[in-house]
Design a protein around this motif. Structure first.
Motif, PDB file in Angstrom:
ATOM      1  N   ILE A 198       0.240  -1.361  -0.488  1.00  0.00           N
ATOM      2  CA  ILE A 198      -0.098   0.329   0.384  1.00  0.00           C
ATOM      3  C   ILE A 198       1.540   1.343  -0.045  1.00  0.00           C
ATOM      4  CG2 ILE A 198      -2.156  -1.145   1.230  1.00  0.00           C
ATOM      5  CD1 ILE A 198      -1.380   0.618   3.738  1.00  0.00           C
ATOM      6  N   ARG A 199       2.080   1.489   0.263  1.00  0.00           N
ATOM      7  CA  ARG A 199       3.141   2.713   0.178  1.00  0.00           C
ATOM      8  C   ARG A 199       3.516   2.129  -1.272  1.00  0.00           C
ATOM      9  NH1 ARG A 199       8.629   1.720   3.507  1.00  0.00           N
ATOM     10  NH2 ARG A 199       8.902  -0.719   3.346  1.00  0.00           N
ATOM     11  N   THR A 200       3.357   3.621  -1.473  1.00  0.00           N
ATOM     12  CA  THR A 200       4.035   3.756  -3.163  1.00  0.00           C
ATOM     13  C   THR A 200       5.097   4.634  -3.308  1.00  0.00           C
ATOM     14  OG1 THR A 200       2.506   6.451  -3.017  1.00  0.00           O
ATOM     15  CG2 THR A 200       2.324   4.049  -4.462  1.00  0.00           C
ATOM     16  N   CYS A 201       5.854   5.146  -1.967  1.00  0.00           N
ATOM     17  CA  CYS A 201       7.094   6.271  -2.126  1.00  0.00           C
ATOM     18  C   CYS A 201       8.183   5.270  -1.566  1.00  0.00           C
ATOM     19  CB  CYS A 201       6.865   7.092  -1.164  1.00  0.00           C
ATOM     20  SG  CYS A 201       6.439   6.071   0.561  1.00  0.00           S
ATOM     21  N   CYS A 202       8.268   4.153  -0.970  1.00  0.00           N
ATOM     22  CA  CYS A 202       9.514   2.956  -0.504  1.00  0.00           C
ATOM     23  C   CYS A 202       8.933   1.933  -1.122  1.00  0.00           C
ATOM     24  CB  CYS A 202      10.308   3.500   0.353  1.00  0.00           C
ATOM     25  SG  CYS A 202      10.323   5.203   1.206  1.00  0.00           S
ATOM     26  N   ASN A 203      10.071   1.090  -0.880  1.00  0.00           N
ATOM     27  CA  ASN A 203       9.970  -0.810  -0.925  1.00  0.00           C
ATOM     28  C   ASN A 203      10.585  -1.132   0.290  1.00  0.00           C
ATOM     29  OD1 ASN A 203      11.513  -0.516  -2.583  1.00  0.00           O
ATOM     30  ND2 ASN A 203      10.086  -1.682  -4.439  1.00  0.00           N
ATOM     31  N   LYS A 204      11.054  -2.223   0.926  1.00  0.00           N
ATOM     32  CA  LYS A 204      11.809  -3.512   1.458  1.00  0.00           C
ATOM     33  C   LYS A 204      12.214  -1.981   2.319  1.00  0.00           C
ATOM     34  CE  LYS A 204      13.242  -5.747  -2.466  1.00  0.00           C
ATOM     35  NZ  LYS A 204      13.907  -6.300  -3.514  1.00  0.00           N
ATOM     36  N   ALA A 205      13.500  -2.156   2.547  1.00  0.00           N
ATOM     37  CA  ALA A 205      14.324  -1.857   4.163  1.00  0.00           C
ATOM     38  C   ALA A 205      13.881  -0.376   3.648  1.00  0.00           C
ATOM     39  CB  ALA A 205      15.675  -2.325   4.089  1.00  0.00           C
ATOM     40  N   ASN A 206      13.771   0.072   2.729  1.00  0.00           N
ATOM     41  CA  ASN A 206      13.305   2.076   2.549  1.00  0.00           C
ATOM     42  C   ASN A 206      12.335   2.117   2.946  1.00  0.00           C
ATOM     43  OD1 ASN A 206      15.941   1.721   0.517  1.00  0.00           O
ATOM     44  ND2 ASN A 206      14.991   0.772  -0.550  1.00  0.00           N
ATOM     45  N   ILE A 207      12.591   4.046   3.767  1.00  0.00           N
ATOM     46  CA  ILE A 207      11.709   4.400   4.450  1.00  0.00           C
ATOM     47  C   ILE A 207      12.485   6.065   3.874  1.00  0.00           C
ATOM     48  CG2 ILE A 207      11.491   3.215   5.891  1.00  0.00           C
ATOM     49  CD1 ILE A 207      12.504   5.216   8.115  1.00  0.00           C
ATOM     50  N   CYS A 208      10.604   7.133   4.325  1.00  0.00           N
ATOM     51  CA  CYS A 208      10.934   8.297   4.368  1.00  0.00           C
ATOM     52  C   CYS A 208      10.015   8.330   4.862  1.00  0.00           C
ATOM     53  CB  CYS A 208      11.121   8.322   2.870  1.00  0.00           C
ATOM     54  SG  CYS A 208       8.816   8.384   2.320  1.00  0.00           S
ATOM     55  N   ASN A 209       9.818   9.749   5.373  1.00  0.00           N
ATOM     56  CA  ASN A 209       9.107  10.565   6.650  1.00  0.00           C
ATOM     57  C   ASN A 209       7.612  10.334   5.888  1.00  0.00           C
ATOM     58  OD1 ASN A 209       9.992  11.813   8.929  1.00  0.00           O
ATOM     59  ND2 ASN A 209      11.561  12.534   6.518  1.00  0.00           N
ATOM     60  N   ARG A 210       6.773   9.947   4.406  1.00  0.00           N
ATOM     61  CA  ARG A 210       5.946   9.450   3.991  1.00  0.00           C
ATOM     62  C   ARG A 210       5.681   8.886   4.635  1.00  0.00           C
ATOM     63  NH1 ARG A 210       6.916  10.784  -2.209  1.00  0.00           N
ATOM     64  NH2 ARG A 210       8.978  10.665  -1.608  1.00  0.00           N
ATOM     65  N   CYS A 211       6.017   7.739   4.255  1.00  0.00           N
ATOM     66  CA  CYS A 211       5.279   6.169   4.570  1.00  0.00           C
ATOM     67  C   CYS A 211       5.541   6.299   6.217  1.00  0.00           C
ATOM     68  CB  CYS A 211       6.407   5.016   3.580  1.00  0.00           C
ATOM     69  SG  CYS A 211       7.994   4.969   3.932  1.00  0.00           S
ATOM     70  N   TRP A 212       6.947   6.862   6.385  1.00  0.00           N
ATOM     71  CA  TRP A 212       6.407   6.865   7.860  1.00  0.00           C
ATOM     72  C   TRP A 212       5.450   6.758   9.338  1.00  0.00           C
ATOM     73  CZ3 TRP A 212       9.551   3.828  11.524  1.00  0.00           C
ATOM     74  CH2 TRP A 212       9.951   4.489  12.597  1.00  0.00           C
ATOM     75  N   GLN A 213       4.176   7.237   8.265  1.00  0.00           N
ATOM     76  CA  GLN A 213       3.219   8.014   9.105  1.00  0.00           C
ATOM     77  C   GLN A 213       1.965   6.324   8.898  1.00  0.00           C
ATOM     78  OE1 GLN A 213       2.329  10.928  10.714  1.00  0.00           O
ATOM     79  NE2 GLN A 213       4.608  11.719   9.317  1.00  0.00           N
ATOM     80  N   PHE A 214       2.864   5.670   8.425  1.00  0.00           N
ATOM     81  CA  PHE A 214       1.764   4.328   8.790  1.00  0.00           C
ATOM     82  C   PHE A 214       2.305   3.309  10.006  1.00  0.00           C
ATOM     83  CE2 PHE A 214       2.057   4.080   4.304  1.00  0.00           C
ATOM     84  CZ  PHE A 214       0.791   4.001   4.315  1.00  0.00           C
ATOM     85  N   ILE A 215       3.154   4.015  10.316  1.00  0.00           N
ATOM     86  CA  ILE A 215       3.876   3.995  12.299  1.00  0.00           C
ATOM     87  C   ILE A 215       3.383   4.580  13.117  1.00  0.00           C
ATOM     88  CG2 ILE A 215       6.640   3.513  13.520  1.00  0.00           C
ATOM     89  CD1 ILE A 215       5.802   1.689  11.496  1.00  0.00           C
ATOM     90  N   THR A 216       3.450   6.253  12.636  1.00  0.00           N
ATOM     91  CA  THR A 216       2.913   6.692  13.149  1.00  0.00           C
ATOM     92  C   THR A 216       1.409   6.430  13.850  1.00  0.00           C
ATOM     93  OG1 THR A 216       4.292   9.034  12.562  1.00  0.00           O
ATOM     94  CG2 THR A 216       2.235   9.145  13.640  1.00  0.00           C
ATOM     95  N   MET A 217       0.339   6.438  12.674  1.00  0.00           N
ATOM     96  CA  MET A 217      -0.877   6.019  13.025  1.00  0.00           C
ATOM     97  C   MET A 217      -0.890   4.681  13.809  1.00  0.00           C
ATOM     98  SD  MET A 217      -2.429   5.675   8.969  1.00  0.00           S
ATOM     99  CE  MET A 217      -1.074   6.542   7.422  1.00  0.00           C
ATOM    100  N   ALA A 218      -0.146   3.452  13.038  1.00  0.00           N
ATOM    101  CA  ALA A 218      -0.236   2.101  14.219  1.00  0.00           C
ATOM    102  C   ALA A 218       0.284   2.601  15.353  1.00  0.00           C
ATOM    103  CB  ALA A 218       0.685   1.214  13.529  1.00  0.00           C
ATOM    104  N   ILE A 219       1.589   3.372  16.163  1.00  0.00           N
ATOM    105  CA  ILE A 219       1.178   3.623  17.612  1.00  0.00           C
ATOM    106  C   ILE A 219       0.729   4.100  18.049  1.00  0.00           C
ATOM    107  CG2 ILE A 219       2.740   5.043  19.171  1.00  0.00           C
ATOM    108  CD1 ILE A 219       5.321   4.761  16.712  1.00  0.00           C
ATOM    109  N   LYS A 220      -0.633   5.283  17.522  1.00  0.00           N
ATOM    110  CA  LYS A 220      -1.397   5.994  17.989  1.00  0.00           C
ATOM    111  C   LYS A 220      -2.171   5.049  18.856  1.00  0.00           C
ATOM    112  CE  LYS A 220      -1.635  10.575  15.795  1.00  0.00           C
ATOM    113  NZ  LYS A 220      -1.873  11.614  14.708  1.00  0.00           N
ATOM    114  N   VAL A 221      -2.849   3.658  17.791  1.00  0.00           N
ATOM    115  CA  VAL A 221      -3.999   3.414  17.232  1.00  0.00           C
ATOM    116  C   VAL A 221      -3.599   1.935  18.683  1.00  0.00           C
ATOM    117  CG1 VAL A 221      -5.704   0.799  16.545  1.00  0.00           C
ATOM    118  CG2 VAL A 221      -4.790   3.559  15.365  1.00  0.00           C
ATOM    119  N   VAL A 222      -2.344   1.195  18.498  1.00  0.00           N
ATOM    120  CA  VAL A 222      -2.336   0.622  20.009  1.00  0.00           C
ATOM    121  C   VAL A 222      -2.066   1.119  20.803  1.00  0.00           C
ATOM    122  CG1 VAL A 222       0.044  -1.595  20.243  1.00  0.00           C
ATOM    123  CG2 VAL A 222      -1.026  -1.031  17.962  1.00  0.00           C
ATOM    124  N   ASP A 223      -1.261   1.838  20.980  1.00  0.00           N
ATOM    125  CA  ASP A 223      -1.089   2.911  22.428  1.00  0.00           C
ATOM    126  C   ASP A 223      -2.038   2.925  23.592  1.00  0.00           C
ATOM    127  OD1 ASP A 223       1.075   4.085  23.735  1.00  0.00           O
ATOM    128  OD2 ASP A 223       0.071   5.728  23.943  1.00  0.00           O
TER     129      ASP A 223
END
Length: 514
Positions: A198-223
């Motif tokens: 579902i992310r279009t900016c990066c794949n595999k081990a690569n990340i950027c601040n745009r796809c990091w938002q998926f982690i931000t969403m996850a932390i909010k929901v789980v926490d």
């Protein structure tokens, strides 16, 4: 030559060591001290891979976190000779000796300033050169752990459970079944590679601040679920060093849960099922569980901004076809497909709006089920925003997870805690690297003219130069706010552990155990 310390000797050394230990290096401590607590089968060489009898029939991938290193971080040489990478032994020696917060790691795992079995019976696993790994290491104090790490210089180390006895002594037990895990933090692992479909900016081990938002969403929901639905209080999120985050739930009631309870909580939080090539990944009961209703409220703004606008997930015909496969009405799908085929390059925000506009106009369907369409759209939002957990990490008490503050060997970044009060500001690409930290130490001056953490903590005109000289090395660098956050977390945890009710629970559980 280093020698093994017997359990009796260990007990004699547990009185006040940690109370006086400093994080900064002590004189002549080169990691080869004769008081080193040796836990390997061989004391004068690197440990050999574990024999079959030590593996306890557990697959390696099941007990370690899955954030493996990929490409090595680019080298940096402060003096033109020694590359400051996380695979360089001398760099790791400097980091562990001068920057790693040993005192607070000890207090975090020990739940008290003075040594207890919570730390002494805890398993540590070292990842050494050539991917050699060593399990069932244990230490009565943080000072002895620190000395062994400085001796072995692991690229990283993992933290396991606290056992019924000292893990080093497991082979001396007459009944091997008596050696079993008793307690460990409830852990969660979120990795961006699970978002590759579902992310279009990066794949595999690569990340950027745009796809990091998926982690931000996850932390909010789980926490929020862990706090509001299960009543947990002491939850620490840690950046994995590359592409993910780990949660450590440290409450006493979480640490002592058995595998069945852990599986239940993991199942409660698991919504996304199926691999990258599978079809519908969300199948939930209606009416929605309150946890999912709350999650949708949290995730809705992220879906609009971070998914539709930033990721543009349905820009290609193939990805748009997947969206159509998630909608319940064939006639509506045909109308949408026709509209999108006539408008190549139509943005995902427009395609999402097209669903409602065509549905309101009939969309070619005389029997459109609006309730089914609404449910399908909610499921789509969940599929593109809800946390994708590596659920196996959470299910087992004996799972090992990478320690906070180790250095990721592939990126050189330190695995720092994430302050959830400033979650939106966290930049995974801006966390301290071992390279940068060594530079900051070298450039730091007590007069404050060159201050690594940018907060003016050197001495100045007010005569505070002596105070500045007493700063520990991590306080001179950009690692400081992360260590201070960790310290405040640990102090709050220890304060609750001293509560008479919790102390009584500890004593009762130990009485039952032994």
């Amino acid at each position: 030559m280093p020698h093994s310390i017997s359990p009796e000797t260990d007990n004699q050394n547990t009185g006040t060591v940690e109370e006086t230990m400093a994080d900064a290096p002590v004189n002549n401590d080169d990691g080869q001290d004769v008081d080193n607590d040796v836990t390997m089968e061989e004391t004068n060489a690197l440990p050999v891979p574990i024999k079959g009898e030590d593996k306890m029939d557990v697959k390696l991938e099941d007990i370690f976190d899955s954030d493996n290193s990929d490409d090595e971080f680019p080298s940096w040489a402060p003096d033109g000779h020694v590359p400051a990478t996380a695979t360089n032994p001398e760099v790791m020696r400097t980091f562990y000796q001068r920057l790693f917060p040993w005192r607070y790691l000890f207090q975090w795992l020990n739940h008290s300033p003075t040594p207890t079995n919570d730390f002494g019976h805890r398993e540590f696993a070292f990842t050494l050169q050539n991917d050699i790994y060593s399990r069932y290491n244990s230490f009565p104090t943080a000072d002895l752990l620190r000395k062994d790490v400085l001796r072995l210089l692991p690229s990283r180390f993992e933290i396991g459970p606290m056992y019924t006895t000292n893990p080093r002594d497991r082979k001396t037990l007459r009944n091997s079944s008596a050696f079993k895990p008793l307690a460990k933090e409830l852990c969660f692992d979120i990795d961006l590679t699970d978002y590759d479909d579902i992310r279009t900016c990066c794949n595999k081990a690569n990340i950027c601040n745009r796809c990091w938002q998926f982690i931000t969403m996850a932390i909010k929901v789980v926490d929020v679920a862990l706090r509001e639905d299960f009543g947990f209080k002491h939850i620490m999120w840690v950046y994995s060093g590359r592409r993910g985050a780990h949660a450590w739930v440290c409450d006493k009631k979480a640490r002592t849960m058995d595998d069945q309870k852990r599986r239940s909580i993991a199942g409660y939080l698991e919504v996304i099922r199926g691999g990258a090539q599978s079809g519908k990944k969300v199948n939930v009961w209606r009416p929605l569980h309150p946890h999912l209703s709350r999650s949708l409220k949290i995730l809705a703004p992220h879906f609009q901004e971070d998914v539709l606008e930033v990721q543009d997930p349905w820009s290609s015909p193939e990805r748009a076809e997947h969206l159509l496969s998630l909608l319940p009405d064939k006639a509506l799908n045909d109308s949408l497909r026709k509209k999108w085929d006539s408008s190549p390059g139509r943005a995902s925000t427009s395609k999402w709006a097209d669903i409602d506009s065509l549905a309101r106009s009939g969309g070619g369907s005389k029997n459109l089920d609006t309730k089914a369409l609404l449910d399908a759209k909610q499921d789509i939002v969940l599929e593109y925003t809800y946390p994708r957990l590596d659920i196996e990490v959470s299910k087992k008490l004996n799972h090992l997870l990478k320690s906070p503050f180790v250095v990721h060997p592939g990126t050189g970044r330190v695995c720092v805690p994430i302050d959830t009060r400033k979650l939106e500001d966290f930049d995974p690409l801006g966390v301290p690297t071992v390279q940068g930290l060594l530079e900051e130490i070298d450039s730091w001056r007590p007069d404050g003219n060159s201050d690594g953490d940018g907060n003016g903590n050197g001495g100045g005109e007010d005569g505070s130069e002596d105070k500045a000289k007493n700063l520990q090395d991590w306080e001179k660098t950009s690692l400081r706010p992360y260590v201070e956050y960790f310290r405040s977390f640990v102090l709050a945890l220890m304060k609750d552990e001293r509560d008479p009710k919790i102390k009584r629970e500890r004593e009762e559980s130990q009485a039952m155990e032994f």
